[in-house]
Enzyme design. Structure first.
Site, mmCIF file in Angstrom:
data_model
loop_
_atom_site.group_PDB
_atom_site.id
_atom_site.type_symbol
_atom_site.label_atom_id
_atom_site.label_comp_id
_atom_site.label_asym_id
_atom_site.label_seq_id
_atom_site.Cartn_x
_atom_site.Cartn_y
_atom_site.Cartn_z
ATOM 1 N N ILE A 1 0.797 -1.341 -0.070
ATOM 2 C CA ILE A 1 0.199 0.012 -0.122
ATOM 3 C C ILE A 1 0.821 1.096 0.011
ATOM 4 O O ILE A 1 0.358 2.056 0.246
ATOM 5 C CB ILE A 1 -1.389 -0.005 1.437
ATOM 6 C CG1 ILE A 1 -0.155 -0.162 2.589
ATOM 7 C CG2 ILE A 1 -2.188 -0.885 1.376
ATOM 8 C CD1 ILE A 1 -0.994 0.307 4.056
ATOM 9 N N GLY B 1 4.063 1.694 1.882
ATOM 10 C CA GLY B 1 4.900 2.004 3.048
ATOM 11 C C GLY B 1 6.089 2.781 2.864
ATOM 12 O O GLY B 1 6.575 3.579 4.006
ATOM 13 N N ASP C 1 4.039 -5.389 -7.406
ATOM 14 C CA ASP C 1 2.753 -6.326 -7.166
ATOM 15 C C ASP C 1 2.432 -6.772 -7.157
ATOM 16 O O ASP C 1 1.658 -6.802 -8.208
ATOM 17 C CB ASP C 1 2.996 -4.738 -5.686
ATOM 18 C CG ASP C 1 2.543 -5.964 -3.786
ATOM 19 O OD1 ASP C 1 3.361 -5.368 -3.221
ATOM 20 O OD2 ASP C 1 2.077 -6.757 -3.683
ATOM 21 N N ILE D 1 7.374 -11.057 -11.231
ATOM 22 C CA ILE D 1 9.386 -9.898 -11.661
ATOM 23 C C ILE D 1 9.640 -10.943 -12.292
ATOM 24 O O ILE D 1 10.554 -10.631 -13.147
ATOM 25 C CB ILE D 1 9.091 -9.054 -9.621
ATOM 26 C CG1 ILE D 1 10.028 -10.458 -9.432
ATOM 27 C CG2 ILE D 1 8.942 -8.344 -10.296
ATOM 28 C CD1 ILE D 1 10.533 -9.294 -8.214
ATOM 29 N N GLU D 2 9.831 -12.461 -12.117
ATOM 30 C CA GLU D 2 10.455 -13.733 -13.076
ATOM 31 C C GLU D 2 10.703 -13.628 -14.167
ATOM 32 O O GLU D 2 10.837 -13.745 -14.754
ATOM 33 C CB GLU D 2 10.158 -14.342 -11.895
ATOM 34 C CG GLU D 2 10.246 -15.197 -10.539
ATOM 35 C CD GLU D 2 9.113 -14.362 -10.251
ATOM 36 O OE1 GLU D 2 8.181 -16.078 -9.421
ATOM 37 O OE2 GLU D 2 8.457 -13.637 -9.301
ATOM 38 N N CYS E 1 6.737 -12.666 4.187
ATOM 39 C CA CYS E 1 7.486 -12.521 5.140
ATOM 40 C C CYS E 1 7.453 -14.002 5.431
ATOM 41 O O CYS E 1 7.574 -15.270 6.622
ATOM 42 C CB CYS E 1 6.786 -12.552 6.312
ATOM 43 S SG CYS E 1 4.951 -12.418 7.098
ATOM 44 N N SER F 1 1.607 -4.142 5.826
ATOM 45 C CA SER F 1 2.279 -3.456 5.154
ATOM 46 C C SER F 1 3.816 -3.369 6.464
ATOM 47 O O SER F 1 4.071 -3.848 7.007
ATOM 48 C CB SER F 1 2.410 -2.239 5.728
ATOM 49 O OG SER F 1 2.416 -1.521 4.779
#
Length: 348
Positions: free
Chosen positions: A12, A14, A33, A56-57, A78, A331
């Site tokens: 968003i 951050g 994203d 993105i790969e 994470c 975030s």
């Protein structure tokens, strides 16, 4: 000079808000994203920034070369590293994109001069960390690693996170694929005023922010970050009777006068334990009973305040309450990252 910034895992925004909070003259040239709702919120707040929703790969090298970024910011998924997960590290499919970025860094001609990485405490024990550090060393980056908590900046929210800062001004050196990097973490930032918990360091100087005692009056009271809600406005945030009766004791309960809340996660309001604090607006916790009238969830705006987001953060009107909590839980602490941004760009 205006810094050209690329945000990976932009969420968003951050990192973008942290750049602004640090008063860094910058231009975010691209954000990446894969979360549709997060991208809608990002575009709502930063309509002039191109946001790409692609793995993105799958993107060509020419795209990354053309960005000519001075600074990469990233907060990779994470789940491969969190203590609540399986801790599969680089073997977790959700780590695939970050492993790609690490490899990309070695192949790029137009490498970023600076990198800022944020992740959960636990990343520092993963197999991904040495892979990333080896790549930095091989290509002439010097780096510093941190474990920091918003409580150190007097925000009444405990959210310990791992941070890495890297700058491309060292000497490249060869290192083997088996080279390890002994933990060497910093718990304060040069030139910034951060407080420390009492009696939290062990004999080797490691600080445990979660177990430390925060008896500093400098940490602000929670009521500095809450909204004055009418009875009608409070309705969506009241606990359901069944939740209060059967799971009320499981929650971390705080009052407006307290100076600490637990980390808010994407499961807030959905799960009772370990997802964030609830607010008992009157009485003494543990002595006076929690009722439907005096106990509620923190609002998304209040969670954002505790994480250091500015009042300017806005959600599109069609973003549901559940989605707002999930996005904030995924975030980062803008307050902490802005301090690190300032140090990375101006003093490191």
């Amino acid at each position: 000079m205006v810094l050209r910034v690329v945000e990976f895992y932009s969420g968003i925004g951050g990192m973008h808000f942290a750049l602004k909070a640090a008063h860094i003259d910058s231009h975010v040239v691209h954000a990446f994203d894969i979360n549709t709702v997060a991208n809608q919120v990002y575009r709502h707040n930063f309509p002039d920034v191109p946001v790409m929703q692609r793995n993105i790969e799958s993107l060509p090298m020419t795209l990354f070369e053309s960005l000519k970024a001075d600074l990469w910011t990233m907060s990779p998924p994470c789940q491969p590293y969190t203590r609540q997960g399986l801790q599969r590290g680089s073997e977790d499919p959700r780590a695939k994109s970050f492993v790609f970025i690490v490899d990309l860094l070695g192949r790029l001609q137009n490498k970023p001069r600076m990198i800022l990485l944020e992740n959960v405490a636990g990343f520092e024990r993963s197999d991904t960390r040495p892979v990333f550090l080896r790549q930095l060393v091989r290509h002439g980056y010097r780096f510093e690693e941190y474990l920091l908590n918003p409580l150190q900046l007097c925000y009444p929210n405990s959210r310990t996170r791992y941070y890495l800062l890297a700058k491309l001004d060292g000497s490249p050196r060869e290192c083997s694929d088996s080279e390890e990097f002994p933990p060497s973490f910093r718990y304060s930032v040069a030139g910034a005023q951060l407080i420390q918990p009492a009696a939290a360091a062990d004999t080797e100087g490691h600080v445990d922010f979660e177990k430390g005692v925060w008896n500093h009056e400098e940490v602000r009271q929670i009521d500095r970050f809450t909204e004055n809600l009418t009875t009608e406005e409070m309705a969506p945030y009241r606990l359901k009777p069944k939740v209060l009766e059967s799971h009320g004791y499981v929650h971390d309960v705080v009052t407006p006068e307290d100076r600490r809340t637990c980390c808010f996660t994407k499961g807030y309001t959905h799960y009772a334990e370990g997802t964030g604090s609830i607010l008992q607006m009157s009485g003494v916790v543990g002595k006076d009973p929690m009722t439907l009238e005096n106990t509620r969830y923190f609002t998304p705006r209040e969670v954002a305040n505790l994480m250091g987001f500015p009042p300017a953060l806005a959600f599109p009107s069609d973003t549901s309450l559940k989605q707002r909590y999930r996005l904030l839980g995924n975030s980062l602490s803008v307050s902490v990252v802005s301090v690190l941004m300032d140090y990375l760009v101006n003093r490191m």
